[in-house]
Design a protein around this motif. Structure first.
Motif, PDB file in Angstrom:
ATOM      1  N   THR A  90      -0.896  -3.674   4.491  1.00  0.00           N
ATOM      2  CA  THR A  90      -0.332  -2.568   3.713  1.00  0.00           C
ATOM      3  C   THR A  90      -1.303  -1.402   3.629  1.00  0.00           C
ATOM      4  OG1 THR A  90       0.957  -4.122   2.370  1.00  0.00           O
ATOM      5  CG2 THR A  90       0.684  -1.904   1.507  1.00  0.00           C
ATOM      6  N   VAL A  91      -2.564  -1.709   3.356  1.00  0.00           N
ATOM      7  CA  VAL A  91      -3.560  -0.643   3.182  1.00  0.00           C
ATOM      8  C   VAL A  91      -3.853   0.061   4.502  1.00  0.00           C
ATOM      9  CG1 VAL A  91      -5.950  -0.141   2.548  1.00  0.00           C
ATOM     10  CG2 VAL A  91      -4.585  -1.699   1.142  1.00  0.00           C
ATOM     11  N   ILE A  92      -4.084  -0.710   5.567  1.00  0.00           N
ATOM     12  CA  ILE A  92      -4.441  -0.098   6.846  1.00  0.00           C
ATOM     13  C   ILE A  92      -3.272   0.688   7.434  1.00  0.00           C
ATOM     14  CG2 ILE A  92      -5.070  -0.585   9.245  1.00  0.00           C
ATOM     15  CD1 ILE A  92      -6.831  -2.838   8.236  1.00  0.00           C
ATOM     16  N   GLN A  93      -2.094   0.086   7.479  1.00  0.00           N
ATOM     17  CA  GLN A  93      -0.933   0.790   8.055  1.00  0.00           C
ATOM     18  C   GLN A  93      -0.471   1.925   7.154  1.00  0.00           C
ATOM     19  OE1 GLN A  93       2.084  -2.096   9.071  1.00  0.00           O
ATOM     20  NE2 GLN A  93       0.703  -3.284  10.362  1.00  0.00           N
ATOM     21  N   GLY A  94      -0.430   1.675   5.855  1.00  0.00           N
ATOM     22  CA  GLY A  94      -0.038   2.741   4.928  1.00  0.00           C
ATOM     23  C   GLY A  94      -1.048   3.869   4.907  1.00  0.00           C
ATOM     24  N   GLY A  95      -2.334   3.519   5.028  1.00  0.00           N
ATOM     25  CA  GLY A  95      -3.376   4.546   5.002  1.00  0.00           C
ATOM     26  C   GLY A  95      -3.269   5.522   6.156  1.00  0.00           C
ATOM     27  N   LYS A  99      -0.997  10.611   8.371  1.00  0.00           N
ATOM     28  CA  LYS A  99      -1.598  11.177   9.587  1.00  0.00           C
ATOM     29  C   LYS A  99      -0.711  10.901  10.795  1.00  0.00           C
ATOM     30  CE  LYS A  99      -5.832  11.064  12.362  1.00  0.00           C
ATOM     31  NZ  LYS A  99      -5.966  12.532  12.391  1.00  0.00           N
ATOM     32  N   GLY A 100      -0.122   9.710  10.852  1.00  0.00           N
ATOM     33  CA  GLY A 100       0.742   9.356  11.972  1.00  0.00           C
ATOM     34  C   GLY A 100       2.042  10.130  12.002  1.00  0.00           C
ATOM     35  N   SER A 170      -4.004   6.864   2.257  1.00  0.00           N
ATOM     36  CA  SER A 170      -3.198   7.812   3.024  1.00  0.00           C
ATOM     37  C   SER A 170      -3.468   9.249   2.607  1.00  0.00           C
ATOM     38  CB  SER A 170      -1.710   7.494   2.873  1.00  0.00           C
ATOM     39  OG  SER A 170      -1.237   7.826   1.574  1.00  0.00           O
ATOM     40  N   ALA A 171      -3.906   9.448   1.365  1.00  0.00           N
ATOM     41  CA  ALA A 171      -4.183  10.806   0.876  1.00  0.00           C
ATOM     42  C   ALA A 171      -5.414  11.404   1.552  1.00  0.00           C
ATOM     43  CB  ALA A 171      -4.378  10.781  -0.637  1.00  0.00           C
ATOM     44  N   ARG A 264      -1.286  20.317   9.167  1.00  0.00           N
ATOM     45  CA  ARG A 264      -2.264  20.963  10.062  1.00  0.00           C
ATOM     46  C   ARG A 264      -3.074  19.945  10.856  1.00  0.00           C
ATOM     47  NH1 ARG A 264      -4.840  25.249   5.670  1.00  0.00           N
ATOM     48  NH2 ARG A 264      -2.840  25.946   4.756  1.00  0.00           N
ATOM     49  N   PHE A 265      -2.984  18.669  10.487  1.00  0.00           N
ATOM     50  CA  PHE A 265      -3.833  17.648  11.136  1.00  0.00           C
ATOM     51  C   PHE A 265      -3.036  16.830  12.144  1.00  0.00           C
ATOM     52  CE2 PHE A 265      -5.784  18.574   7.031  1.00  0.00           C
ATOM     53  CZ  PHE A 265      -7.083  18.813   7.405  1.00  0.00           C
TER      54      PHE A 265
END
Length: 265
Positions: A90-95, A99-100, A170-171, A264-265
């Motif tokens: 959850t943390v890695i994919q949600g994070g 960006k994705g 994710s922020a 912008r990223f």
């Protein structure tokens, strides 16, 4: 002079909160789960096999090589592995979800919290499938307890922690991409420091310090409910819920603060 779509992409429309996108969120969760199971030849069975294979490796290492064994070690370790895999995914994919979604965000405005929410709900459904398999295993081995009715409360507490941490990650990952490396390392450390392979007894002098880690406390609650037929510590669950909601609130604040920067990223 009229503004272009690219210039307006970060402008938030009025009355367009995340609730307005609920159908999109549910559709995306369903589509993601279907896509993940179709891409694996074993389908939904892989959800249960993945933690089982990990458990087999750790079982060899800790039982046969290191001679360390807890009572009901297989069930004990399965609970820890499944819970921590849920948190880690959850943390890695949600994070990485905001960006994705950069390509989509450059085309239209969407509340950024949508993307970690989709990931968190997808991983929740996955975990529910896995926990049902685990409960079936316990039932076959004769380890059924009436305290299982309290399991949803423990799952809810972990969901709030998982979602809060993934939302916070994710922020900042779009703004500081190198942060993902630190998060991956932190996930590995938490996996081994949260009591997946060992149990800290209340009589231990380090028990209170160890249980300051919400994940360690959650693993204890899962084991109480599923293995030992004990009711969870309701006060501890309320505190964990409060911590999760606070983290969600902080993360939502930062996502709102940086809202116009993400495209912008």
């Amino acid at each position: 002079m009229a503004t272009t779509a690219a210039e307006n992409v970060g402008v938030k429309p009025r009355s367009m909160g995340i609730w307005a996108y609920r159908d999109y969120i549910l559709f995306s969760v369903r589509a993601r789960l279907i896509s993940e199971t179709i891409n694996n030849h074993l389908g939904m069975l892989w959800l249960a096999l993945e933690p089982l294979m990990r458990m087999a490796v750790y079982y060899v290492v800790f039982v046969y090589l290191m001679k360390s064994k807890t009572e009901n070690f297989v069930a004990f370790m399965l609970i820890g592995i499944m819970s921590m895999m849920w948190f880690t995914k959850t943390v890695i994919q949600g994070g990485h979800s905001i960006k994705g979604a950069g390509g989509l965000l450059r085309q239209c405005y969407m509340p950024k919290t949508i993307f970690p929410t989709i990931m968190a709900l997808s991983r929740l459904v996955e975990f529910l499938c896995v926990i049902l398999v685990l409960m079936a295993y316990f039932a076959v081995t004769g380890s059924v307890h009436y305290t299982w009715v309290a399991l949803p409360a423990v799952i809810l507490s972990q969901f709030l922690i998982n979602f809060g941490v993934s939302l916070l990650a994710s922020a900042f990952i779009p703004l500081m991409p190198d942060l993902s490396i630190l998060i991956n390392s932190a996930m590995t450390a938490l996996f081994f420091l949260s009591g997946v392979f060992f149990e800290v007894q209340p009589t231990s002098p380090h028990y209170k310090l160890f249980m300051l880690n919400p994940l360690a406390k959650l693993l204890e609650q899962y084991r109480w409910v599923l293995l030992h037929g004990k009711w969870p510590d309701w006060t501890a669950l309320l505190i964990i819920n409060g911590v999760g909601l606070i983290i969600i609130g902080i993360a939502a604040f930062f996502i709102h603060k940086f809202d116009s920067y993400y495209p912008r990223f």
